[in-house]
Design a protein around this motif. Structure first.
Motif, PDB file in Angstrom:
ATOM      1  N   ALA A   4       0.905  -1.192  -0.045  1.00 48.37           N
ATOM      2  CA  ALA A   4       0.013   0.209  -0.069  1.00 48.37           C
ATOM      3  C   ALA A   4       0.795   1.190   0.232  1.00 48.37           C
ATOM      4  N   LEU A   5       1.905   1.243   0.806  1.00 48.59           N
ATOM      5  CA  LEU A   5       2.813   2.487   0.976  1.00 48.59           C
ATOM      6  C   LEU A   5       3.500   2.736  -0.534  1.00 48.59           C
ATOM      7  N   ALA A   6       4.002   1.583  -1.144  1.00 51.45           N
ATOM      8  CA  ALA A   6       4.566   1.588  -2.482  1.00 51.45           C
ATOM      9  C   ALA A   6       3.501   2.191  -3.408  1.00 51.45           C
ATOM     10  N   ARG A   7       2.378   1.754  -3.333  1.00 50.74           N
ATOM     11  CA  ARG A   7       1.461   2.398  -4.465  1.00 50.74           C
ATOM     12  C   ARG A   7       1.203   3.600  -4.109  1.00 50.74           C
ATOM     13  N   LEU A   8       1.069   4.170  -2.798  1.00 53.26           N
ATOM     14  CA  LEU A   8       0.859   5.664  -2.454  1.00 53.26           C
ATOM     15  C   LEU A   8       2.096   6.631  -3.077  1.00 53.26           C
ATOM     16  N   ARG A   9       3.266   6.032  -2.832  1.00 50.10           N
ATOM     17  CA  ARG A   9       4.375   6.379  -3.266  1.00 50.10           C
ATOM     18  C   ARG A   9       4.402   6.731  -4.933  1.00 50.10           C
ATOM     19  N   ARG A  10       4.066   5.702  -5.459  1.00 50.12           N
ATOM     20  CA  ARG A  10       3.981   5.792  -6.983  1.00 50.12           C
ATOM     21  C   ARG A  10       3.023   7.000  -7.325  1.00 50.12           C
ATOM     22  N   PHE A  12       1.793   9.616  -5.625  1.00 51.00           N
ATOM     23  CA  PHE A  12       2.101  10.999  -5.281  1.00 51.00           C
ATOM     24  C   PHE A  12       3.552  11.041  -5.458  1.00 51.00           C
ATOM     25  N   ASN A  13       4.179  10.221  -6.225  1.00 48.00           N
ATOM     26  CA  ASN A  13       5.487  10.692  -6.736  1.00 48.00           C
ATOM     27  C   ASN A  13       6.423  11.272  -5.611  1.00 48.00           C
ATOM     28  N   ASP A  14       6.134  10.823  -4.433  1.00 52.14           N
ATOM     29  CA  ASP A  14       7.054  11.106  -3.178  1.00 52.14           C
ATOM     30  C   ASP A  14       7.468   9.923  -2.247  1.00 52.14           C
ATOM     31  N   GLU A  15       8.476   9.935  -1.540  1.00 48.57           N
ATOM     32  CA  GLU A  15       8.889   8.902  -0.752  1.00 48.57           C
ATOM     33  C   GLU A  15       7.741   8.645   0.421  1.00 48.57           C
ATOM     34  N   LEU A  16       7.145   9.970   0.813  1.00 47.14           N
ATOM     35  CA  LEU A  16       6.491   9.979   2.089  1.00 47.14           C
ATOM     36  C   LEU A  16       6.944   9.642   3.339  1.00 47.14           C
ATOM     37  N   LEU A  17       7.802   8.552   3.368  1.00 49.23           N
ATOM     38  CA  LEU A  17       8.504   8.315   4.724  1.00 49.23           C
ATOM     39  C   LEU A  17       9.933   8.222   4.477  1.00 49.23           C
ATOM     40  N   ILE A  18      10.889   8.916   5.200  1.00 50.19           N
ATOM     41  CA  ILE A  18      12.116   8.701   5.024  1.00 50.19           C
ATOM     42  C   ILE A  18      12.813   7.960   6.174  1.00 50.19           C
TER      43      ILE A  18
END
Length: 60
Positions: A4-10, A12-18
């Motif tokens: 799910a996080l991978a889909r959100l990252r794709r 929004f084109n953003d890492e979201l969590l670093i």
């Protein structure tokens, strides 16, 4: 991370969590999304709550 996080990252084109040391930090975009998400979930919770248990949502 989860699919799910991978889909959100794709999406929004953003890492979201670093990763920072042993913890994770939200990116600026993720912080903005978190604020909007919390507000939307609070509203959804109020809508689906039985009428006798509803209280007026507080303004943020």
């Amino acid at each position: 991370m989860s699919a799910a996080l991978a889909r959100l990252r794709r999406h929004f084109n953003d890492e979201l969590l670093i990763r920072v040391g042993n913890a994770y930090q939200l990116t600026p975009l993720a912080e903005r999304l978190a604020a909007h998400t919390a507000q939307a979930l609070g509203s959804a919770d109020w809508v689906f709550r039985p009428p006798r248990l509803r209280t007026r949502p507080r303004a943020a």
